[in-house]
Design a protein around this motif. Structure first.
Motif, PDB file in Angstrom:
ATOM      1  N   GLY A  35       3.905 119.395 -76.868  1.00  0.00           N
ATOM      2  CA  GLY A  35       3.017 119.565 -75.723  1.00  0.00           C
ATOM      3  C   GLY A  35       1.608 119.086 -76.018  1.00  0.00           C
ATOM      4  O   GLY A  35       0.927 118.531 -75.147  1.00  0.00           O
ATOM      5  N   ILE A  97      -0.258 123.451 -70.988  1.00  0.00           N
ATOM      6  CA  ILE A  97       0.802 122.447 -71.142  1.00  0.00           C
ATOM      7  C   ILE A  97       1.515 122.634 -72.476  1.00  0.00           C
ATOM      8  O   ILE A  97       2.742 122.488 -72.568  1.00  0.00           O
ATOM      9  N   VAL A 100       3.723 125.714 -71.992  1.00  0.00           N
ATOM     10  CA  VAL A 100       4.818 125.405 -71.067  1.00  0.00           C
ATOM     11  C   VAL A 100       5.868 124.531 -71.746  1.00  0.00           C
ATOM     12  O   VAL A 100       7.076 124.748 -71.576  1.00  0.00           O
ATOM     13  N   THR A 101       5.429 123.565 -72.523  1.00  0.00           N
ATOM     14  CA  THR A 101       6.378 122.706 -73.241  1.00  0.00           C
ATOM     15  C   THR A 101       7.195 123.522 -74.234  1.00  0.00           C
ATOM     16  O   THR A 101       8.411 123.333 -74.357  1.00  0.00           O
ATOM     17  N   ILE A 104       9.744 125.410 -72.224  1.00  0.00           N
ATOM     18  CA  ILE A 104      10.798 124.492 -71.770  1.00  0.00           C
ATOM     19  C   ILE A 104      11.783 124.219 -72.897  1.00  0.00           C
ATOM     20  O   ILE A 104      13.008 124.237 -72.695  1.00  0.00           O
ATOM     21  N   LEU A 125      12.799 116.252 -70.479  1.00  0.00           N
ATOM     22  CA  LEU A 125      11.869 117.125 -69.772  1.00  0.00           C
ATOM     23  C   LEU A 125      10.427 116.874 -70.202  1.00  0.00           C
ATOM     24  O   LEU A 125       9.495 117.083 -69.418  1.00  0.00           O
ATOM     25  N   SER A 126      10.234 116.413 -71.431  1.00  0.00           N
ATOM     26  CA  SER A 126       8.882 116.036 -71.863  1.00  0.00           C
ATOM     27  C   SER A 126       8.384 114.837 -71.061  1.00  0.00           C
ATOM     28  O   SER A 126       7.217 114.791 -70.642  1.00  0.00           O
ATOM     29  N   LEU A 129       7.512 116.097 -67.542  1.00  0.00           N
ATOM     30  CA  LEU A 129       6.263 116.851 -67.505  1.00  0.00           C
ATOM     31  C   LEU A 129       5.068 115.910 -67.557  1.00  0.00           C
ATOM     32  O   LEU A 129       4.093 116.075 -66.798  1.00  0.00           O
ATOM     33  N   SER A 130       5.129 114.910 -68.431  1.00  0.00           N
ATOM     34  CA  SER A 130       4.034 113.944 -68.537  1.00  0.00           C
ATOM     35  C   SER A 130       3.842 113.192 -67.225  1.00  0.00           C
ATOM     36  O   SER A 130       2.719 113.053 -66.721  1.00  0.00           O
ATOM     37  N   SER A 132       4.787 114.065 -64.236  1.00  0.00           N
ATOM     38  CA  SER A 132       4.352 114.975 -63.175  1.00  0.00           C
ATOM     39  C   SER A 132       2.845 115.167 -63.205  1.00  0.00           C
ATOM     40  O   SER A 132       2.175 115.098 -62.161  1.00  0.00           O
ATOM     41  N   MET A 133       2.302 115.413 -64.381  1.00  0.00           N
ATOM     42  CA  MET A 133       0.869 115.675 -64.488  1.00  0.00           C
ATOM     43  C   MET A 133       0.053 114.414 -64.199  1.00  0.00           C
ATOM     44  O   MET A 133      -1.012 114.475 -63.574  1.00  0.00           O
ATOM     45  N   PRO A 258       5.948 115.323 -59.075  1.00  0.00           N
ATOM     46  CA  PRO A 258       6.182 116.672 -59.583  1.00  0.00           C
ATOM     47  C   PRO A 258       7.378 117.357 -58.936  1.00  0.00           C
ATOM     48  O   PRO A 258       8.095 118.113 -59.598  1.00  0.00           O
TER      49      PRO A 258
END
Length: 284
Positions: A35, A97, A100-101, A104, A125-126, A129-130, A132-133, A258
């Motif tokens: 993260g 983050i 959260v990572t 996850i 999922l990493s 997440l990247s 999405s942000m 997202p």
């Protein structure tokens, strides 16, 4: 003899609990470290900066972060949310983050255990997440991440295929992944076309289709349909609510990446249950 067996069983349970606690702690800490790197990706890729140089530093005064300052989550708490030198506030999003990572990674580990799927889906999922942000910050989905995510998804399918049935397994899994990627692009094009007709303006960006292709490469055709449905449903509810509350107006663009990522993540963890519930609903 019975007391000995009870004693051995208690020892086994204690050892099992200890091993589980150590494994879970390691997974969370490893995820938090990843993260920390994702924070770099999220900040630097849209800015066109190198991910390697310069090392992590304060964006205000340029002070290079020390080892203790770079510790995920704890480093931010240790600094009390401010640069040690210039006292500029550090956004709480960074430790969020990281945490959260880590969470996850724990969810993936709990679901898939000590398997290749755990490694692959943590990476997947990493990526989500990247993206999405970045989409939330800039309303863009960098091709460097969507394309690399798609390629990595196909590599993941090939590895899983080899584990299942050598060369024939690779062929089957690649067809599975490529089919999901193609369907993902088509699905977003259809949704975007319908949305454009309803809204009277472009409803989807080019990056959304590429992200959906990436999701399809990882999850396959069946799950990409479920993920797309969930993304549209959640996006409609949140977007509609934001318009009603006056947070957004009807013509104001909203990042869809997202929602695609959230739909994909929910499908990864609950896809079978969602499909089963839908089938049972149709039968009833």
């Amino acid at each position: 003899m019975r007391l000995v067996l009870i004693h051995l069983r208690v020892e086994f349970l204690v050892m099992e609990t200890l091993v589980s606690a150590i494994a879970n702690t390691f997974v969370f800490l490893f995820g938090a470290c990843i993260g920390s790197f994702l924070n770099v990706v999220i900040y630097r890729i849209p800015a066109g900066l190198s991910l390697v140089h310069p090392p992590s530093r304060c964006p205000k005064c340029g002070h290079r972060l020390g080892k203790t300052e770079n510790v995920p989550v704890l480093g931010w708490l240790w600094l009390k949310g401010r640069c040690r030198w210039c006292k500029t506030p550090i956004s709480p999003r960074y430790p969020t983050i990281e945490a959260v990572t880590g969470i996850i990674f724990l969810f993936v580990f709990w679901q898939f255990g000590y398997t290749l799927e755990t490694i692959g889906y943590c990476a997947f999922l990493s990526w989500l997440l990247s993206l999405s942000m970045i989409d939330f910050d800039t309303m863009t989905l960098p091709s460097s991440l969507t394309k690399s995510g798609l390629l990595l998804g196909l590599v993941f399918q090939a590895i899983i295929g080899w584990e299942k049935a050598a060369f024939s397994g690779i062929a089957n899994q690649l067809i599975f992944g490529i089919g999901g990627a193609v369907l993902g692009i088509w699905l977003l094009e259809i949704i975007g076309y319908i949305g454009t007709l309803i809204l009277g303006q472009q409803a989807m960006g080019d990056g959304d289709g590429k992200l959906m292709a990436t999701i399809g490469a990882w999850l396959g055709w069946k799950y990409v349909l479920v993920g797309g449905f969930l993304a549209c449903g959640i996006g409609s509810i949140i977007g509609g609510g934001a318009i009603i509350l006056g947070i957004l107006n009807k013509k104001q663009p909203m990042p869809f990446g997202p929602f695609l990522a959230l739909g994909a993540a929910l499908t990864l963890f609950f896809g079978n249950q969602i499909i089963s519930a839908y089938v049972n609903l149709l039968i009833v």
